[in-house]
Design an enzyme around this catalytic site. Sequence first.
Site, PDB file in Angstrom:
ATOM      1  N   HIS A  49      55.825  -8.757  31.308  1.00  0.00           N
ATOM      2  CA  HIS A  49      55.783  -9.773  30.272  1.00  0.00           C
ATOM      3  C   HIS A  49      55.879 -11.153  30.919  1.00  0.00           C
ATOM      4  CE1 HIS A  49      60.260  -9.075  30.620  1.00  0.00           C
ATOM      5  NE2 HIS A  49      60.196 -10.392  30.731  1.00  0.00           N
TER       6      HIS A  49
HETATM    7  P1  TYD Z   1      63.250  -4.948  28.277  1.00  0.00           P
HETATM    8  O1  TYD Z   1      62.746  -6.251  27.782  1.00  0.00           O
HETATM    9  O2  TYD Z   1      62.462  -3.715  27.950  1.00  0.00           O
HETATM   10  O3  TYD Z   1      63.506  -5.009  29.835  1.00  0.00           O
HETATM   11  P2  TYD Z   1      62.402  -5.257  31.011  1.00  0.00           P
HETATM   12  O4  TYD Z   1      61.665  -6.493  30.646  1.00  0.00           O
HETATM   13  O5  TYD Z   1      63.202  -5.431  32.236  1.00  0.00           O
HETATM   14  O6  TYD Z   1      61.526  -4.043  31.081  1.00  0.00           O
HETATM   15  O7  TYD Z   1      64.737  -4.776  27.732  1.00  0.00           O
HETATM   16  C1  TYD Z   1      65.359  -3.515  27.605  1.00  0.00           C
HETATM   17  C2  TYD Z   1      66.278  -3.535  26.395  1.00  0.00           C
HETATM   18  O8  TYD Z   1      67.365  -4.429  26.593  1.00  0.00           O
HETATM   19  C3  TYD Z   1      65.576  -3.951  25.123  1.00  0.00           C
HETATM   20  O9  TYD Z   1      66.049  -3.133  24.078  1.00  0.00           O
HETATM   21  C4  TYD Z   1      66.051  -5.371  24.902  1.00  0.00           C
HETATM   22  C5  TYD Z   1      67.425  -5.385  25.543  1.00  0.00           C
HETATM   23  N1  TYD Z   1      67.809  -6.690  26.127  1.00  0.00           N
HETATM   24  C6  TYD Z   1      68.863  -7.378  25.564  1.00  0.00           C
HETATM   25  O10 TYD Z   1      69.470  -6.966  24.555  1.00  0.00           O
HETATM   26  N2  TYD Z   1      69.233  -8.566  26.129  1.00  0.00           N
HETATM   27  C7  TYD Z   1      68.612  -9.070  27.222  1.00  0.00           C
HETATM   28  O11 TYD Z   1      68.996 -10.143  27.717  1.00  0.00           O
HETATM   29  C8  TYD Z   1      67.502  -8.338  27.796  1.00  0.00           C
HETATM   30  C9  TYD Z   1      66.757  -8.856  28.996  1.00  0.00           C
HETATM   31  C10 TYD Z   1      67.145  -7.149  27.208  1.00  0.00           C
END
Ligand code: TYD
Length: 137
Positions: A49
């Site tokens: 992303h």
């Molecule tokens: P995700 O965006 O899928 O992580 P990455 O970009 O590393 O693949 O995030 C995983 C989960 O964690 C999703 O349910 C959102 C949650 N999350 C939070 O609650 N707070 C945060 O600061 C982040 C980065 C993710």
Amino acid sequence: MQVVKYMFQPHGDDRGQLIALEEFKDIPFSVKRVYYMYDTKEGVVRGKHAHKSLQQILICIHGSCKILLDNGFEKKVVPLEKPYEGLYVANDMWREMYDFSPDAVLMCLASDYYDESDYIRDYDEFLKMVHEKQEKG
Ligand code: TYD
């Protein structure tokens, strides 16, 4: 594309190492959020992303991983292997994290709170946005 990697100053002595990070001194923004990922399974690619406005510093504080940075025009792969290295990831930058060693702990310092509306999760939409921004100057 310019890759901005910080080499933090360890305060080492005969007991070991300690790194301290202060906003606007070691980190170029105010840190509103810290999160970290660990126990990442083999073959997993995280991230995939870009952010409209969020800035981040990524630090692999244990183990190693690789970060793909893609500004829509150029791509670079940056290995993170040392706890004293920090990779700056600007807004409008597509990122993918992969090749995590089993013991990797990737810590992210973020300039803002978690906000799903700041994410661009569709690669074609990301490309369209950065190319339109460039055309507008
Ligand atoms: P995700 O965006 O899928 O992580 P990455 O970009 O590393 O693949 O995030 C995983 C989960 O964690 C999703 O349910 C959102 C949650 N999350 C939070 O609650 N707070 C945060 O600061 C982040 C980065 C993710």
